[in-house]
Design a protein around this motif. Structure first.
Motif, PDB file in Angstrom:
ATOM      1  N   LYS A   4       0.894  -1.012   0.032  1.00 23.21           N
ATOM      2  CA  LYS A   4       0.076  -0.122   0.070  1.00 23.21           C
ATOM      3  C   LYS A   4       0.811   1.272  -0.093  1.00 23.21           C
ATOM      4  CE  LYS A   4      -3.728   2.234   2.705  1.00 23.21           C
ATOM      5  NZ  LYS A   4      -4.455   2.364   3.949  1.00 23.21           N
ATOM      6  N   ILE A  78      -8.133   2.461 -10.076  1.00 26.43           N
ATOM      7  CA  ILE A  78      -7.853   2.288  -8.885  1.00 26.43           C
ATOM      8  C   ILE A  78      -8.544   1.290  -7.869  1.00 26.43           C
ATOM      9  CG2 ILE A  78      -9.962   3.675  -7.884  1.00 26.43           C
ATOM     10  CD1 ILE A  78      -6.424   4.264  -6.681  1.00 26.43           C
ATOM     11  N   TYR A  79      -9.667   0.744  -8.459  1.00 29.62           N
ATOM     12  CA  TYR A  79     -10.389  -0.464  -7.938  1.00 29.62           C
ATOM     13  C   TYR A  79      -9.229  -1.589  -8.061  1.00 29.62           C
ATOM     14  CZ  TYR A  79     -13.483  -4.450  -7.326  1.00 29.62           C
ATOM     15  OH  TYR A  79     -13.964  -5.575  -6.958  1.00 29.62           O
ATOM     16  N   LEU A  81      -6.214  -1.590  -8.528  1.00 24.67           N
ATOM     17  CA  LEU A  81      -4.949  -1.365  -7.868  1.00 24.67           C
ATOM     18  C   LEU A  81      -5.423  -1.859  -6.257  1.00 24.67           C
ATOM     19  CD1 LEU A  81      -1.917  -0.570  -7.146  1.00 24.67           C
ATOM     20  CD2 LEU A  81      -2.886   1.848  -7.030  1.00 24.67           C
ATOM     21  N   ILE A  82      -6.267  -1.503  -5.725  1.00 25.99           N
ATOM     22  CA  ILE A  82      -6.770  -1.855  -4.303  1.00 25.99           C
ATOM     23  C   ILE A  82      -6.911  -3.360  -4.172  1.00 25.99           C
ATOM     24  CG2 ILE A  82      -8.490  -1.597  -2.682  1.00 25.99           C
ATOM     25  CD1 ILE A  82      -9.036   1.047  -3.753  1.00 25.99           C
ATOM     26  N   THR A  83      -7.577  -3.881  -5.296  1.00 29.77           N
ATOM     27  CA  THR A  83      -7.900  -5.510  -4.976  1.00 29.77           C
ATOM     28  C   THR A  83      -6.310  -6.298  -5.263  1.00 29.77           C
ATOM     29  OG1 THR A  83      -8.378  -5.517  -7.168  1.00 29.77           O
ATOM     30  CG2 THR A  83     -10.162  -5.409  -5.913  1.00 29.77           C
ATOM     31  N   ILE A  85      -3.499  -5.188  -4.478  1.00 28.07           N
ATOM     32  CA  ILE A  85      -2.507  -4.646  -3.251  1.00 28.07           C
ATOM     33  C   ILE A  85      -2.828  -5.868  -2.165  1.00 28.07           C
ATOM     34  CG2 ILE A  85      -2.160  -3.058  -1.227  1.00 28.07           C
ATOM     35  CD1 ILE A  85      -2.446  -0.910  -3.119  1.00 28.07           C
ATOM     36  N   LYS A  86      -4.023  -6.392  -2.331  1.00 32.87           N
ATOM     37  CA  LYS A  86      -4.559  -7.462  -1.119  1.00 32.87           C
ATOM     38  C   LYS A  86      -3.990  -8.832  -1.363  1.00 32.87           C
ATOM     39  CE  LYS A  86      -8.792  -4.847   0.045  1.00 32.87           C
ATOM     40  NZ  LYS A  86     -10.292  -4.794  -0.096  1.00 32.87           N
TER      41      LYS A  86
END
Length: 218
Positions: A4, A78-79, A81-83, A85-86
């Motif tokens: 992150k 961005i969605y 990227l967020i998924t 990162i997890k």
């Protein structure tokens, strides 16, 4: 460093650098002005209303559509990227997606705001936060400046489309945001198995099934 934090730092550094370079060029160069750094690398100030590398797209309505499309695309990126990162993926995948996001945002800033904070650069250096800006909100022009005329000459007449005519490679003028997108795509290409794990898993499913049958696990 967490994934992150890596993503946030990549985005902040990339967007700030992009805007510093664009604002510097816009407030120090006249439109069309060029500085030769090397024979194969020049700073050439130009602006465009359309897509990357100076392509145009459908006039004023096309310009608005393209800007709105970029805004929608940024939400999707961005969605993504967020998924990502997890998940346990290589840092290069995080950097690649973050760079694509940064490139899209960098050019969106130009398109949305530059028309209302700068005056025109024709025959003079532009003023930041000008009293009489050159455009409207959502109708700004994207600033380009990097020009790499690595080779100039006339191609053989048998060459398709441009044979027998003067030709420059590489003739397109681009900006940092454009290069971020290109670098990001290249990184995702080299790390495609980690960037798109579901697709890779689907491709391997038939083989996995046959191997399990042989082992008597099904």
């Amino acid at each position: 460093m967490s994934k992150k934090t890596l993503a946030i730092l990549t985005i902040l550094i990339a967007i700030i650098l992009d805007q510093i370079i664009k604002i510097y060029v816009k407030t120090n160069f006249i439109l069309g002005e060029e500085v030769v750094v090397f024979d194969w690398f020049r700073i050439h100030f130009t602006e465009n209303n359309g897509m990357a590398m100076g392509f145009e797209f459908g006039g004023k309505n096309g310009k608005l559509f393209l800007t709105l499309f970029r805004l929608v695309a940024v939400v999707g990126i961005i969605y993504w990227l967020i998924t990502t990162i997890k998940q346990k993926v290589h840092n290069a995948v995080i950097i690649g997606i973050a760079l694509i996001f940064s490139g899209a945002v960098g050019n969106i800033i130009d398109s949305v705001f530059y028309g209302v904070i700068f005056d025109d650069s024709t025959h003079k250096v532009a003023t930041l936060f000008a009293d009489k800006p050159y455009g409207e909100l959502f109708y700004g022009r994207v600033v380009d400046m990097f020009y790499f005329p690595i080779w100039q000459g006339t191609l053989p007449s048998w060459f398709p489309f441009v044979g027998g005519e003067p030709y420059t490679f590489f003739q397109y003028i681009f900006n940092p945001a454009d290069s971020y997108i290109t670098i990001g795509v290249v990184l995702l290409f080299f790390f495609s198995k980690q960037a798109f794990p579901k697709e890779a898993k689907k491709k391997n499913q038939p083989t996995d099934f046959l191997e399990n049958e042989k082992l008597g696990t099904r």
